[in-house]
Design a protein around this motif. Structure first.
Motif, PDB file in Angstrom:
ATOM      1  N   ARG A 197     -11.804  -1.384   1.356  1.00 20.00           N
ATOM      2  CA  ARG A 197     -10.574  -1.645   0.616  1.00 20.00           C
ATOM      3  C   ARG A 197      -9.687  -0.398   0.668  1.00 20.00           C
ATOM      4  O   ARG A 197     -10.130   0.697   0.358  1.00 20.00           O
ATOM      5  N   LEU A 198      -8.447  -0.607   1.063  1.00 22.03           N
ATOM      6  CA  LEU A 198      -7.499   0.492   1.262  1.00 22.03           C
ATOM      7  C   LEU A 198      -6.286   0.347   0.357  1.00 22.03           C
ATOM      8  O   LEU A 198      -5.940  -0.752  -0.067  1.00 22.03           O
ATOM      9  N   HIS A 199      -5.599   1.465   0.152  1.00 28.46           N
ATOM     10  CA  HIS A 199      -4.241   1.405  -0.381  1.00 28.46           C
ATOM     11  C   HIS A 199      -3.351   0.753   0.668  1.00 28.46           C
ATOM     12  O   HIS A 199      -2.529  -0.122   0.357  1.00 28.46           O
ATOM     13  N   ALA A 200      -3.483   1.203   1.924  1.00 31.69           N
ATOM     14  CA  ALA A 200      -2.862   0.617   3.125  1.00 31.69           C
ATOM     15  C   ALA A 200      -1.390   0.944   3.307  1.00 31.69           C
ATOM     16  O   ALA A 200      -0.820   0.634   4.349  1.00 31.69           O
ATOM     17  N   ASP A 201      -0.750   1.561   2.322  1.00 33.65           N
ATOM     18  CA  ASP A 201       0.636   2.012   2.470  1.00 33.65           C
ATOM     19  C   ASP A 201       0.738   3.423   1.907  1.00 33.65           C
ATOM     20  O   ASP A 201       1.639   3.748   1.133  1.00 33.65           O
ATOM     21  N   CYS A 202      -0.188   4.261   2.341  1.00 36.24           N
ATOM     22  CA  CYS A 202      -0.395   5.575   1.728  1.00 36.24           C
ATOM     23  C   CYS A 202       0.524   6.626   2.347  1.00 36.24           C
ATOM     24  O   CYS A 202       0.078   7.535   3.035  1.00 36.24           O
ATOM     25  N   HIS A 203       1.808   6.490   2.089  1.00 38.98           N
ATOM     26  CA  HIS A 203       2.773   7.502   2.527  1.00 38.98           C
ATOM     27  C   HIS A 203       3.148   8.368   1.318  1.00 38.98           C
ATOM     28  O   HIS A 203       2.885   7.993   0.166  1.00 38.98           O
ATOM     29  N   PRO A 204       3.747   9.533   1.539  1.00 41.79           N
ATOM     30  CA  PRO A 204       4.032  10.446   0.425  1.00 41.79           C
ATOM     31  C   PRO A 204       4.861   9.834  -0.701  1.00 41.79           C
ATOM     32  O   PRO A 204       4.733  10.249  -1.854  1.00 41.79           O
TER      33      PRO A 204
END
Length: 328
Positions: A197-204
């Motif tokens: 399971r990921l965050h999947a939009d893990c930009h700053p």
């Protein structure tokens, strides 16, 4: 639900006030719209001067089961003392519905934006992400999808090549270069990784700072390779990214073992994100917020630059992958 609801045109302040009243929240301030294109998100205060954030989910994107899975994940992380913003449980549920809109209530947390060049903050994110993945690996999402070529390349390709928004003069070249990009990704993509399971939009932009890193907006959460949550945090040239990656993984592995074989997926994942993002904008074009936010999408100059970026990405995928190095 009709197109006007899809575009949130029926989401009036009165509807918002009434929906919140159904869960016992009485708004005592104006609604401050927060930055969100996919959903509609507002900050407000209630009659006790408690600040909240309410999110109205875009109809037909996620179903109730998929939203609940996201909420359960963030609640598990919060219970493990990981700094995420989990939804509030009201009337034994985190997901509520009013006149066709699914919505959730969150606490409002004051914090600063994450600074990408701050080493203390970078290290905090590395540690936090290792802990998030440690919990994310315990079980996969059942209702949410897994990152793959179908969702991120093949479906976007159909959208990009079957719309009236992109200038006609660019369509032929787009078809050829996009096909080459997809073929290159296919040649370098592999499924030899553990889906977690990921965050999947893990930009700053989805990280805040208040004495420690805080991860927000798990709306895109899905199963996928761990590297998906890491590569967007790297910046600079190839060597600088290798230094950052090595430092990051050293702290990350205090909590979760990283599979070095996933480093080969960074540039394919970048290509997939680029293509998927463009198709996402086109797919949402009927929402008035999108033409206002992305007016350049109909300009031929933009698409000519985009074709150059596709070609550059093809070369990036073919180039040697990032690797962990000695930085002693």
């Amino acid at each position: 639900m009709n197109n006007s609801a899809f575009s949130f045109q029926t989401l009036t302040p009165e509807l918002i006030f009434n929906s919140l009243a159904t869960i016992g929240i009485n708004v005592d301030s104006g609604l401050t719209a927060l930055n969100s294109y996919e959903n509609r998100v507002y900050q407000f205060s209630d009659e006790n001067r408690t600040r909240y954030v309410v999110k109205y989910y875009r109809p037909h994107r996620w179903n109730r089961s998929q939203i609940i899975e996201e909420h359960q994940f963030t609640q598990q992380l919060s219970q493990a003392d990981i700094s995420v913003i989990a939804p509030l449980i009201i009337n034994n549920s985190s997901v509520h519905e009013y006149q066709g809109y699914l919505f959730a209530l969150f606490p409002s947390v004051g914090a600063r934006q994450y600074e990408t060049d701050n080493l203390e903050q970078f290290d905090s994110v590395a540690t936090m992400l290792g802990r998030i993945h440690q919990i994310g690996a315990k079980q996969p999402f059942e209702h949410r999808p897994t990152i793959g070529l179908q969702e991120y390349l093949y479906q976007p390709q159909e959208i990009l090549l079957s719309n009236a928004i992109i200038p006609n003069k660019i369509q032929t070249d787009l078809n050829i270069i996009l096909r080459d990009l997809i073929k290159t990704v296919e040649q370098h993509w592999h499924n030899d990784w553990q889906p977690i399971r990921l965050h999947a939009d893990c930009h700053p932009g989805n990280i805040l700072w208040r004495d420690k890193a805080i991860m927000v907006d798990f709306d895109d959460a899905r199963n996928g390779p761990a590297i998906q949550d890491i590569w967007m945090l790297l910046n600079g040239d190839h060597h600088q990214q290798q230094i950052q990656l090595t430092s990051f993984i050293e702290l990350y592995e205090e909590f979760f073992l990283f599979d070095n074989n996933q480093l080969k997926l960074i540039e394919p994942l970048r290509a997939m994100r680029i293509v998927h993002h463009l198709a996402w904008i086109i797919q949402r074009w009927q929402d008035p917020a999108f033409p206002r936010a992305f007016p350049w999408l109909t300009d031929i100059d933009f698409w000519q630059q985009q074709l150059k970026q596709f070609n550059q990405q093809i070369e990036a995928i073919k180039a040697p992958a990032l690797k962990l190095i000695s930085i002693m």
